[in-house]
Design a protein around this motif. Structure first.
Motif, PDB file in Angstrom:
ATOM      1  N   SER A   1      33.847  35.335  73.567  1.00  0.00           N
ATOM      2  CA  SER A   1      33.929  36.758  73.256  1.00  0.00           C
ATOM      3  C   SER A   1      32.784  37.484  73.941  1.00  0.00           C
ATOM      4  N   SER A   2      33.031  38.724  74.337  1.00  0.00           N
ATOM      5  CA  SER A   2      31.976  39.533  74.945  1.00  0.00           C
ATOM      6  C   SER A   2      31.016  40.099  73.906  1.00  0.00           C
ATOM      7  N   GLN A   3      31.325  39.884  72.615  1.00  0.00           N
ATOM      8  CA  GLN A   3      30.483  40.395  71.527  1.00  0.00           C
ATOM      9  C   GLN A   3      29.873  39.222  70.747  1.00  0.00           C
TER      10      GLN A   3
ATOM     11  N   TRP B   1      38.358  48.566  71.567  1.00  0.00           N
ATOM     12  CA  TRP B   1      38.150  47.420  72.469  1.00  0.00           C
ATOM     13  C   TRP B   1      37.094  46.470  71.903  1.00  0.00           C
ATOM     14  N   ARG B   2      36.010  47.020  71.386  1.00  0.00           N
ATOM     15  CA  ARG B   2      34.972  46.167  70.806  1.00  0.00           C
ATOM     16  C   ARG B   2      35.505  45.409  69.593  1.00  0.00           C
TER      17      ARG B   2
ATOM     18  N   GLN C   1      37.662  42.544  70.733  1.00  0.00           N
ATOM     19  CA  GLN C   1      36.908  41.431  71.295  1.00  0.00           C
ATOM     20  C   GLN C   1      36.445  40.448  70.223  1.00  0.00           C
TER      21      GLN C   1
ATOM     22  N   VAL D   1      39.922  36.439  69.516  1.00  0.00           N
ATOM     23  CA  VAL D   1      40.284  35.898  70.825  1.00  0.00           C
ATOM     24  C   VAL D   1      41.526  35.027  70.670  1.00  0.00           C
TER      25      VAL D   1
END
Length: 316
Positions: free
Chosen positions: A39-41, A190-191, A194, A197
Motif C-alpha cells: 500500500s502507498s499508505q 484515493w487515500r 489505498q 489492496v
C-alpha cells in the motif's frame, strides 16, 4: 560360416543403434517473477484475507490497513463539496421566491403611499391658489410626494435584482470552489482506497510478510504473489547450439517427479556469454561458453513447475 555371419549382423545392428542421433538436452531451473502487494499508505494491518499457499482469483481482497482517519477525511471532503455545490446553485438562481414576494409587497405599499402623496400634492396646490394653505405646507406635500416616488423606484429595482442570478465573476469563483472541493474528495477517496489492496492477477499466494496487528510502513509488501504467467524456465546451451535457437522455438521441459513433460516457448536469448575464459578464444575453451535462454510455459502448465526446481530442456 553361419556363426560368423550371425556375429557380423549382430555387430552391425549394435553399431546402428549406438549411432542413432538423440536430441540435445540442456540443464536449467524454474524461476518465478514475484508480485509484491503493498500500500502507498502506512497503517496497522487489520485484515489479512489470504494465506500462504492459497490460490486466489483476480480482484480478490488481499489485505486491509486501519482507515479511520482516511474515512473521516473523505466524509469531510464530501460535505465541503455539497456545501460548495449548494452555494453555486444559490448564486445561479437569485433570491428565493418568498424573499422576492416580500420585496414585491413592499413595492405595492410604496406605490400606494406614492399615489396618496401625489393626490395630496394636487389638493394642496389647489388650496394654495385659493389661499387656504401656506407655501410651507405645499412644500412639505411636494417633498412627501417626491420621497414616496423615489421609494417606489428603489423597490422596483430591488425586485428586478432579486430575480437575477449572481454576478458572472461570483458564479465563476464559486464554480472553481466546487471543482477544488471535488478534487479534494477524489484525493481523499484515493487515500481511503489505498488502505484496501486487492489481488491484481489470479495466482498463488507465495508468502505473507506481516501479521494482523503489526504496523506496516508505506511501500512495504504485505503479500508475495506468483501468477502462473510469471513462471519461466532458464536453461543454458553451449555456444555451438545457441545460433540455431530463436524466440518462438518450442521446447519440452522435464523435471523430477513431474507426471508429464511441460511444453514451453523460448522468449529470450542472452546476448552475452555466461562464462568467458580470461584468454583468447581457442577451439579448446570455446566449448566452455554457454548462453542463458528463457522459455515460458502456458499458464495451465506453469503450475506444474516450482521456482528453484532443476529441469532438463530438449527441443521439440
Amino acid at each position: 560360416m553361419k556363426w560368423r555371419t550371425v556375429c557380423v549382423c549382430g555387430a552391425a545392428f549394435v553399431f546402428t543403434a549406438c549411432s542413432r542421433h538423440e536430441p540435445p538436452r540442456w540443464q536449467g531451473y524454474a524461476e518465478g517473477e514475484y508480485v509484491y502487494l503493498a500500500s502507498s499508505q502506512s497503517g496497522t494491518l487489520t485484515e489479512l484475507a489470504v494465506e500462504r499457499g492459497q490460490t486466489v482469483a483476480a480482484s480478490a481482497p488481499a489485505f486491509a490497513l486501519e482507515s479511520g482517519e482516511e474515512e473521516a477525511a473523505r466524509n469531510e471532503a464530501q460535505h465541503r463539496l455539497t456545501a460548495a455545490q449548494q452555494q453555486l446553485a444559490d448564486l445561479q438562481t437569485g433570491k428565493r421566491p418568498p424573499e422576492v414576494r416580500v420585496t414585491e409587497a413592499q413595492l405595492a405599499q410604496a406605490e400606494a403611499n406614492a399615489h396618496k402623496a401625489a393626490l395630496q400634492l394636487t389638493r394642496d396646490e389647489a388650496q394654495l391658489r385659493a389661499g387656504g394653505i401656506s407655501q410651507a405646507q405645499l412644500d412639505d406635500s411636494r417633498a412627501q410626494a417626491d420621497s414616496t416616488a423615489a421609494q417606489v423606484r428603489e423597490l422596483r429595482n430591488q425586485v428586478r435584482v432579486a430575480n437575477l442570478p449572481g454576478r458572472t465573476a461570483q458564479i465563476a469563483a464559486q464554480a472553481a470552489d466546487v471543482d477544488a472541493a471535488r478534487a479534494s474528495l477524489a484525493q481523499a477517496q484515493w487515500r481511503l482506497d489505498q488502505k484496501r489492496v486487492n489481488v491484481p492477477r489470479a495466482g498463488l499466494v507465495y508468502d505473507t510478510l506481516f501479521r494482523v496487528g503489526e504496523w506496516v510502513q508505506a511501500g512495504n509488501p504485505v503479500v508475495q504473489m506468483l501468477p502462473p504467467q510469471n513462471v519461466k524456465v532458464r536453461f543454458f546451451v553451449p555456444e555451438t547450439a545457441v545460433g540455431s535457437l530463436a524466440p518462438g522455438r518450442k521446447v519440452t521441459v522435464r523435471c523430477d517427479g513431474c507426471a508429464e513433460d511441460v511444453p514451453a516457448t523460448i522468449t529470450w536469448i542472452s546476448n552475452a556469454a555466461e562464462y568467458t575464459p580470461p584468454v583468447i578464444y581457442s577451439n579448446e575453451n570455446r566449448t566452455k561458453l554457454v548462453f542463458m535462454i528463457e522459455a515460458r510455459p502456458s499458464a495451465q502448465d506453469a503450475v506444474k513447475l516450482h521456482p528453484g526446481q532443476p529441469v532438463e530442456v530438449t527441443l521439440q
